[in-house]
Design an enzyme around this catalytic site. Sequence first.
Site: not given
Ligand code: COA
Length: 322
Positions: A113, A249, A279
């Site tokens: 990215c 980004h 993204n």
């Molecule tokens: N829909 C519904 N539930 C979902 C889901 C989806 N698409 N994806 C994950 N979940 C669930 C998980 O299974 C978890 O359930 P549980 O608590 O029963 O185990 C719950 O939601 C929380 O998951 P978690 O991974 O802790 O969520 P989070 O608050 O950390 O959010 C992201 C996840 C990916 C949105 C967040 O971590 C993020 O934005 N990270 C940065 C990613 C990024 O910028 N990437 C680009 C790099 S260039």
Amino acid sequence: MRAKIIGTGSCLPEKIVTNETLSAIMDTSDQWIRSRTGIRERHLVSSETETTLSMAVQAAREALSDADILPQQLDLIIVATVSSDYITPAAACLVQKELGACHAAAFDINAACSGFLFALNTVDAYIQAGIYQTALIIGVETLSKILDWSDRSTCVLFGDGAGAAVIKAAEEGMIASLQGSDGNGSDVLVCRNRTNNNPWISTDKSPDYLYMNGQEVFKFAVKKETECIQILLEKAGMEPEEVTYFLLHQANYRIISSIARKLKLPPEKFPTNVDHCGNTSAASIPILLDEIRKDRKLSPGDILLLSGFGAGLTWGAALLRW
Ligand code: COA
């Protein structure tokens, strides 16, 4: 002389996939995606002919037309991508062929990215060294083909698209830039290529899909991007208030708003398009730049701070005068 952006272009696939559409094929919801990321919908390729190359060429043609530059005037083409149609040749060589940019050297950059910023910084270095004067850089991704569509925690986040910029050597343009990498974080965002395969090795592994440790990436992004912005402004001797727009980004609206809060700046200084693009990795910053240029939100002399992060881990930033 420094790099100056004189034209921009972009291309998004026609097919729009909303959060509701995703909810119909996997266990997710508009509410979950929107509240965690700010994403409402994304564009995804939907035919054999919509490819990394086709999107790159369309964005490039728009940028060349905006810059009023002929392909034959280009002496450098850099494509930033992790989702090229071919392992070899480079996507940049295929773009060169399609455009008829017969005088350009062409190669790809893989910095995920941060790729568009690495390309911009590379062009600026060539220009400062007096090697090239007119360049085309493209950030393009068809990430949908490397996503694991059974992994709801990653596949809802990404989109396909391309953004391009034409750059010329000028007295004023790039003010300061930085880029960096930390391979120690290589396992938090990763997609393996083909494994060893020859008559003496037996392997049954098929190519991998993108894996991400979302929480680790989130923490890294907020810390590193805030740091990059502060270092760059200090390097340039400028105050954050002097920056017209921070073009970050577009990974997640919560990352962008956390950075704005940490810098004590109003959200209006941080335009976003993550709501309708998701993204798009290397394409995200140039697509956003092109949207802002087309919305006539930029005037000559405006100061832009571009900043991104990605797999590698990598990060990059550029401060420039429009
Ligand atoms: N829909 C519904 N539930 C979902 C889901 C989806 N698409 N994806 C994950 N979940 C669930 C998980 O299974 C978890 O359930 P549980 O608590 O029963 O185990 C719950 O939601 C929380 O998951 P978690 O991974 O802790 O969520 P989070 O608050 O950390 O959010 C992201 C996840 C990916 C949105 C967040 O971590 C993020 O934005 N990270 C940065 C990613 C990024 O910028 N990437 C680009 C790099 S260039």
